[in-house]
Enzyme design. Structure first.
Site, PDB file in Angstrom:
ATOM      1  CB  ALA A 116      -0.793   0.032   1.328  1.00  0.00           C
ATOM      2  CB  SER A 153      -1.259   5.511  -4.785  1.00  0.00           C
ATOM      3  OG  SER A 153      -0.142   5.548  -5.244  1.00  0.00           O
ATOM      4  CG  HIS A 192     -13.564   4.738   8.996  1.00  0.00           C
ATOM      5  ND1 HIS A 192     -13.922   6.175   9.310  1.00  0.00           N
ATOM      6  CD2 HIS A 192     -13.887   4.623   7.923  1.00  0.00           C
ATOM      7  CE1 HIS A 192     -14.933   6.459   8.647  1.00  0.00           C
ATOM      8  NE2 HIS A 192     -15.056   5.463   7.519  1.00  0.00           N
ATOM      9  CD  GLU A 218       5.536  13.796   1.496  1.00  0.00           C
ATOM     10  OE1 GLU A 218       4.635  13.442   2.412  1.00  0.00           O
ATOM     11  OE2 GLU A 218       6.442  13.026   0.965  1.00  0.00           O
ATOM     12  CD  GLN A 267      17.650  29.092 -34.947  1.00  0.00           C
ATOM     13  OE1 GLN A 267      17.634  28.036 -35.642  1.00  0.00           O
ATOM     14  NE2 GLN A 267      17.079  30.234 -34.804  1.00  0.00           N
ATOM     15  CD  GLN A 304      20.757  15.019 -26.457  1.00  0.00           C
ATOM     16  OE1 GLN A 304      20.373  14.049 -25.649  1.00  0.00           O
ATOM     17  NE2 GLN A 304      21.116  14.880 -27.718  1.00  0.00           N
ATOM     18  N   GLY A 311      26.306  16.467 -23.935  1.00  0.00           N
ATOM     19  CA  GLY A 311      26.727  15.403 -24.600  1.00  0.00           C
ATOM     20  C   GLY A 311      27.318  14.258 -23.888  1.00  0.00           C
ATOM     21  CD  GLU A 346       0.582   8.133 -12.941  1.00  0.00           C
ATOM     22  OE1 GLU A 346       0.968   8.072 -11.754  1.00  0.00           O
ATOM     23  OE2 GLU A 346       1.175   8.033 -13.959  1.00  0.00           O
TER      24      GLU A 346
END
Ligand SMILES: Cc1cc2nc3c(=O)[nH]c(=O)nc-3n(C[C@H](O)[C@H](O)[C@H](O)COP(=O)(O)OP(=O)(O)OC[C@H]3O[C@@H](n4cnc5c(N)ncnc54)[C@H](O)[C@@H]3O)c2cc1C
Length: 387
Positions: A138, A140, A187, A250, A287, A344, A347, A375
Site C-alpha cells: 500500500a 498511494s 477509519h 510535503e 540556435q 543532452q 553530450g 496520477e
C-alpha cells in the site's frame, strides 16, 4: 529575490532572502563539494545533521522554545529550494525528510512531553526522524495499510512492515502509520512514534535505488513491538487527518525542491554551453542549443510561478489543494525534462558520473512518484473539477 533574479517576489521578503543567501553559501561550502563522494559511499555523514543543527538550519521554521529559529513557512520554503541545489537529491531528501515530514506531525499533534522528547534533540541533529507510511502492499492507497496495533495491558502491540522509508536505516524515531481498528477505508488509522531499539523492531533492508544514492531508504519490520501509550501521536483512530495535514506541505516542498534543483541544473548547463566549443564556436551559439536553453528557462519560470502561487495561498491559510497539487505535478515532471535536456547539452560528459547533470537526471525521477504520484495529483485536480 529568487533563484533566477534579483527581484523580490512575494511571499518572500528581505529576511527570507537573507536566509537564502546564508543557506546558499553553506550549501556551496559544506555540502556540494562533498556530494559526489557521499553519493559514491551511498551515505552522507550523520555529522551533517549535527552541523546543520548547530548552525540553526534544522530548526529554521520551528518555535524557539524547542530550540528552533522561530521562522515561518516561507523560511521553510527557502530551505526546501536551497537544499535542492546541493548536488545530491539524497542529501536533500535525508535532511528534508527529517525536518519537513517526520517532525512536523509531532510539532502539530504531539504533546508537550513528545515535543521535548523528539523535537528538541531532532533540531540539534542528535536524533534523526523518519515518516513511515508506505507498506509493501500500500503506497498511494493509504486506506490499504495493514500494519496493526492491538491494545494489551495499557500498551500497543504492533505487527507489520513498512518500505521505501527515507532515513529508514539510521533514524532514531519513526512517525509510523498503523491501523488500530479492523474498520476499512480511512477509519481506524493512528500514528505512533516507534523507536530504534524497541524489541521486535527491525530494519530489514537498505534498498538500492536509481537515484538519491546518499540517502538511506529502508524497509522495516515490526514483530510484536510493544509501544507504550505515551508514544501515540494525536488521537487514536484520527491518523488520517495527520496524513492530510502533512501532505500539503510535503507536496509544496517537493515542488519547491524541483524548482531549486532545476534552476541549479540550468545554471550549470548555461555555463557549460558557453564554455564548450564545437565547430569553432561555443555550443550555446548554435540556435538548436540556444532554443533548448530558452525553453528550459521558460519551463522553470512557469513552474516557479505556479509553485510560489501555491505557497502564497498555503501561507495565507486559504484552500490550496488544487494549486499545490498542480505545482507538484508540473514542477516534478518538468525537473525530469530539464535534467534530460541538460544531459543532452552536455553530450557524453552529461552521461558521466562525475557530472552533476547525470545525477540530476537520476535524482529527479522520484519526483513524479514520491509524496503522491502524478496520477494521484491528477485525480485530486480532477475531483476539484467536480469530475
Ligand atoms: C526514494 C523513495 C523515498 C520514499 N520515502 C518515503 C518515506 O519517507 N515515507 C513513506 O511513507 N513513503 C516513502 N516513499 C514511498 C512513496 O511515497 C510511494 O512509493 C508512492 O506514494 C507510490 O506508492 P507505490 O509505490 O505503492 O505505488 P502504487 O500506489 O502501487 O502505484 C503504482 C502505479 O499505479 C498508479 N496508481 C495508483 N493508484 C491510482 C489511481 N487511483 N489512479 C490512477 N493511477 C493510480 C500510480 O500512480 C503508479 O503509477 C518513498 C519512495 C521512494 C522511491
Amino acid at each position: 529575490m529568487t533563484g533566477s533574479s534579483t527581484r523580490l517576489i512575494p511571499p518572500f521578503e528581505e529576511e527570507h532572502e537573507a536566509l537564502r543567501e546564508s543557506l546558499r553559501a553553506f550549501v556551496e561550502r559544506e555540502i556540494r563539494p562533498f556530494a559526489p563522494d557521499w553519493e559514491k559511499n551511498k551515505e552522507f555523514p550523520r555529522e551533517l545533521f549535527t552541523r546543520m543543527g548547530e548552525l540553526g538550519f534544522l530548526g529554521i521554521s520551528y518555535p524557539e522554545e524547542y530550540g528552533g529559529q522561530g521562522g515561518d513557512t516561507v523560511h521553510g520554503a527557502v530551505f526546501a529550494e536551497e537544499m535542492a541545489r546541493c548536488g545530491s537529491g539524497g542529501v536533500a531528501a535525508g535532511i528534508g525528510g527529517h525536518t519537513g515530514i517526520a517532525m512536523p506531525p509531532i510539532l502539530k499533534f504531539g504533546t508537550e512531553e513528545q515535543k521535548r522528547r523528539w523535537i528538541v534533540p531532532g533540531l540539534k541533529g542528535e536524533k534523526i526522524g523518519a515518516l513511515a507510511i508506505t507498506e509493501p502492499a500500500a503506497g498511494s492507497d493509504v486506506a490499504g495499510l495493514r500494519t496493526f496495533a492491538r491494545r494489551e495491558d495499557g500498551e500497543y502491540v504492533v505487527n507489520g512492515s513498512k518500505t521505501f522509508i527515507t532515513n529508514g536505516v539510521r533514524a532514531d524515531f519513526y512517525v509510523t502509520a498503523v491501523k488500530t481498528t479492523q474498520e476499512g477505508g480511512h477509519h481506524g488509522l493512528s500514528f505512533f512514534v516507534l523507536e530504534k531499539g524497541m524489541p521486535g523492531f527491525e530494519v530489514s533492508r537498505k534498498l538500492e535505488k536509481l537515484g538519491w544514492h546518499a540517502s538511506d531508504t529502508g524497509e522495516l519490520s515490526f514483530s510484536d513491538v510493544r509501544v507504550p501509550a505515551e508514544n501515540l501521536l494525536g488521537e487514536e483512530n484520527k491518523g488520517f487527518y495527520l496524513i492530510m495535514a502533512n501532505f500539503q506541505w510535503e507536496r509544496l516542498a517537493m515542488a519547491l525542491g524541483a524548482v531549486g534543483g532545476m534552476q541549479a541544473t540550468f545554471e550549470r548547463t548555461l555555463d557549460y554551453a558557453k564554455e564548450r566549443s564545437a565547430f569553432g564556436r561555443p555550443i550555446g551559439n548554435f540556435q538548436a542549443i540556444r532554443h533548448k536553453l530558452a525553453e528550459m528557462a521558460t519551463k522553470i519560470e512557469a513552474c516557479r510561478d505556479l509553485t510560489y502561487h501555491g505557497l502564497r495561498l498555503f501561507v495565507s491559510g486559504q484552500d490550496a489543494l488544487q494549486e499545490v497539487s498542480m505545482a507538484k505535478l508540473l514542477a516534478c515532471r518538468a525537473a525530469v525534462e530539464v535534467a534530460d535536456d541538460a544531459v543532452q547539452i552536455h553530450g557524453s560528459y552529461g552521461y558521466m558520473r562525475e557530472y552533476d547533470v547525470e545525477r540530476a537526471l537520476r535524482d529527479a525521477r522520484i519526483g513524479p512518484i514520491g509524496g503522491g504520484t502524478d496520477e494521484i495529483m491528477k485525480e485530486i485536480i480532477g475531483k476539484q473539477l467536480a469530475l
